[in-house]
Write an enzyme that holds these catalytic residues in place. Structure first.
Site, PDB file in Angstrom:
ATOM      1  NE  ARG A 151     -27.058  -1.706  40.019  1.00 43.21           N
ATOM      2  CZ  ARG A 151     -27.445  -1.410  38.781  1.00 43.21           C
ATOM      3  NH1 ARG A 151     -28.737  -1.393  38.479  1.00 43.21           N
ATOM      4  NH2 ARG A 151     -26.552  -1.147  37.854  1.00 43.21           N
ATOM      5  CB  ILE A 205     -12.072   2.965  38.349  1.00 41.87           C
ATOM      6  CG1 ILE A 205     -11.359   2.948  36.985  1.00 41.87           C
ATOM      7  CG2 ILE A 205     -11.854   4.313  39.039  1.00 41.87           C
ATOM      8  CD1 ILE A 205     -11.912   3.947  35.985  1.00 41.87           C
ATOM      9  CE  LYS A 257     -19.453   8.486  33.237  1.00 41.43           C
ATOM     10  NZ  LYS A 257     -19.320   8.206  34.691  1.00 41.43           N
ATOM     11  CB  THR A 291     -12.496  -1.151  33.864  1.00 45.27           C
ATOM     12  OG1 THR A 291     -13.174  -0.514  32.759  1.00 45.27           O
ATOM     13  CG2 THR A 291     -11.600  -0.141  34.568  1.00 45.27           C
ATOM     14  CB  VAL A 311     -26.271   4.583  43.468  1.00 54.66           C
ATOM     15  CG1 VAL A 311     -25.327   4.063  44.534  1.00 54.66           C
ATOM     16  CG2 VAL A 311     -25.856   4.110  42.078  1.00 54.66           C
ATOM     17  CG  ASN A 331     -16.054   4.137  40.534  1.00 54.64           C
ATOM     18  OD1 ASN A 331     -15.318   4.525  39.633  1.00 54.64           O
ATOM     19  ND2 ASN A 331     -16.376   2.856  40.678  1.00 54.64           N
ATOM     20  CE1 TYR A 376     -19.621   6.279  30.575  1.00 59.33           C
ATOM     21  CE2 TYR A 376     -18.321   7.240  28.797  1.00 59.33           C
ATOM     22  CZ  TYR A 376     -18.403   6.711  30.066  1.00 59.33           C
ATOM     23  OH  TYR A 376     -17.270   6.609  30.832  1.00 59.33           O
TER      24      TYR A 376
END
Length: 253
Positions: free
Chosen positions: A37, A17, A154, A185, A59, A85, A150
């Site tokens: 990274r 993405i 989110k 992905t 990050v 992202n 997760y």
């Protein structure tokens, strides 16, 4: 070229993405800085985008983010667009989630948003039309089993965008989330492999287990997510803020 001359920073822009978003923004004239990274992956993406540069950084590390954003600013000028992202999507039964796994997921999927948004904020507030777009997930508005860290991270990502949208509503800055369903992905590829390993199912059956959530019975294409992100970055989208935009083929939330 609706983003001509604007500087966009995209985290996790080396593949999937993130790479599709970088391409969509570049096609509209944005100057790109790709942050992440994996330098090799970032440079491979940047090589196909005129003028794009790479700032390698973890990050989850605030000092590294500050250095990367300062370098990006020196290279391409003030930041007008921030696309968050970078993310990970580990899977395990909740009873087996370790504290380290929980903390790592929060660090990448939520703490990093805090670092990047704060690092870019002065520029974004000075921009005529500052934009923050975070790639969240349908997991940010509903629950899925075996992905508790997760899902929680989110939900937090969407909450942060709504908070920033409210706080900065009287400025030119907007903050939104884009929420893809299961997308074609590497992360979904890893999930399919994990299902195969744990259940003995074929790759086709494992893929079907994920696509069943989508009424269109398919995986979302990264380019579809990128188009939604692009739309939110346009100057004409100034009235769209604090939203969680679903790109999920009609999945019921």
């Amino acid at each position: 070229m609706r983003l001509e001359g604007l500087h966009a920073v995209v985290t996790g822009g080396g593949s999937g993405i993130g790479a599709a978003i970088a391409q969509a923004l570049a096609n509209e004239g944005a100057r790109l800085t790709l942050v992440g990274r994996r330098r090799d992956a970032l440079e491979a993406t940047a090589a196909g985008l005129a003028g794009a540069v790479v700032a390698q950084a973890d990050v989850t590390d605030r000092a590294a983010v500050d250095r990367a954003f300062a370098w990006a600013r020196d290279t391409h000028g003030p930041i007008s667009i921030l696309v968050n992202n970078a993310g990970i999507a580990p899977s395990a039964p909740f009873a087996k989630v370790t504290a380290d796994a929980w903390r790592e997921t929060m660090a990448v999927n939520l703490d990093a948003l805090f670092h990047c948004c704060q690092a870019a904020l002065p520029d974004l507030l000075e921009a005529p039309a500052g934009r923050i777009v975070t790639v969240a997930s349908t997991a940010g508005v509903k629950g899925y089993g075996y992905t508790a860290p997760y899902v929680a991270s989110k939900h937090g990502a969407i909450g942060l965008m709504r908070a920033l949208a409210t706080e900065f509503a009287t400025t030119g800055l907007t903050a939104n989330a884009v929420c893809p369903g299961f997308t074609d992905t590497d992360i979904v590829g890893d999930a399919i492999a994990n299902i195969q390993a744990k259940t003995g199912r074929s790759a086709e059956d494992a893929r079907a287990q994920l696509t069943r959530f989508n009424p269109q019975k398919r995986l979302i294409e990264p380019s579809e997510v990128a188009e939604a992100v692009l739309w939110l970055c346009l100057p004409a989208s100034r009235s769209v803020t604090g939203q969680a935009v679903m790109v999920a083929g009609g999945e019921v939330m």
